[in-house]
Design a protein around this motif. Structure first.
Motif, PDB file in Angstrom:
ATOM      1  N   THR A  44      53.837  48.570  36.057  1.00 32.25           N
ATOM      2  CA  THR A  44      52.997  47.819  36.950  1.00 32.25           C
ATOM      3  C   THR A  44      52.048  47.155  36.478  1.00 32.25           C
ATOM      4  O   THR A  44      51.523  45.937  36.293  1.00 32.25           O
ATOM      5  CB  THR A  44      52.838  48.442  38.303  1.00 32.25           C
ATOM      6  OG1 THR A  44      53.997  49.059  38.678  1.00 32.25           O
ATOM      7  CG2 THR A  44      52.028  47.431  39.251  1.00 32.25           C
ATOM      8  N   TYR A  72      53.889  36.669  39.308  1.00 29.59           N
ATOM      9  CA  TYR A  72      53.318  37.890  40.208  1.00 29.59           C
ATOM     10  C   TYR A  72      54.360  38.420  41.394  1.00 29.59           C
ATOM     11  O   TYR A  72      54.299  39.530  41.686  1.00 29.59           O
ATOM     12  CB  TYR A  72      51.951  37.689  40.857  1.00 29.59           C
ATOM     13  CG  TYR A  72      50.857  37.517  40.132  1.00 29.59           C
ATOM     14  CD1 TYR A  72      50.249  38.556  39.682  1.00 29.59           C
ATOM     15  CD2 TYR A  72      50.288  36.432  39.437  1.00 29.59           C
ATOM     16  CE1 TYR A  72      49.033  38.742  38.691  1.00 29.59           C
ATOM     17  CE2 TYR A  72      49.035  36.348  38.631  1.00 29.59           C
ATOM     18  CZ  TYR A  72      48.613  37.287  38.267  1.00 29.59           C
ATOM     19  OH  TYR A  72      47.503  37.428  37.595  1.00 29.59           O
ATOM     20  N   ILE A 121      56.089  47.504  45.094  1.00 29.23           N
ATOM     21  CA  ILE A 121      56.746  48.182  46.552  1.00 29.23           C
ATOM     22  C   ILE A 121      57.890  48.799  46.310  1.00 29.23           C
ATOM     23  O   ILE A 121      57.754  49.939  47.027  1.00 29.23           O
ATOM     24  CB  ILE A 121      56.809  46.849  47.359  1.00 29.23           C
ATOM     25  CG1 ILE A 121      55.515  46.068  47.439  1.00 29.23           C
ATOM     26  CG2 ILE A 121      57.379  47.238  48.563  1.00 29.23           C
ATOM     27  CD1 ILE A 121      55.840  44.644  48.219  1.00 29.23           C
ATOM     28  N   ALA A 174      51.561  42.963  35.521  1.00 27.58           N
ATOM     29  CA  ALA A 174      50.290  42.282  36.208  1.00 27.58           C
ATOM     30  C   ALA A 174      49.346  41.610  34.847  1.00 27.58           C
ATOM     31  O   ALA A 174      48.985  40.612  35.236  1.00 27.58           O
ATOM     32  CB  ALA A 174      49.460  43.187  36.801  1.00 27.58           C
ATOM     33  N   ALA A 232      55.052  42.390  42.039  1.00 27.61           N
ATOM     34  CA  ALA A 232      54.777  43.044  43.491  1.00 27.61           C
ATOM     35  C   ALA A 232      56.012  43.492  43.984  1.00 27.61           C
ATOM     36  O   ALA A 232      55.617  44.758  44.715  1.00 27.61           O
ATOM     37  CB  ALA A 232      54.386  41.650  44.298  1.00 27.61           C
TER      38      ALA A 232
END
Length: 73
Positions: free
Chosen positions: A49, A12, A20, A53, A16
């Motif tokens: 993204t 993960y 960002i 995920a 992340a």
């Protein structure tokens, strides 16, 4: 393939960081790109993204022994 739960949780982290960085980049490029090009860029960021995920979630579920989604294997 064998995954441990800590290794699956570590997957993960790049997701992340990418999310960002992509948000920061989108905020900077919003006024510099045409609206159509920005919409395509934003859609691509969302796709990448979500895919990252979901793949990390599959690895976590597989490592925990909950399920194995064959399509993601």
């Amino acid at each position: 393939m064998e995954f441990s739960v800590p290794m699956a949780l570590a997957d993960y982290i790049p997701v992340a960081f990418f999310a960002i960085a992509a948000v920061i980049l989108m905020r900077d490029l919003y006024s510099k790109m045409s609206k159509g090009a920005f919409a395509l860029f934003a859609a691509g960021v969302i796709d990448v993204t979500i895919a990252g995920a979901l793949k990390a979630t599959w690895k976590l579920l597989y490592a925990a022994g909950i399920c194995d989604v064959v399509a993601l294997n």
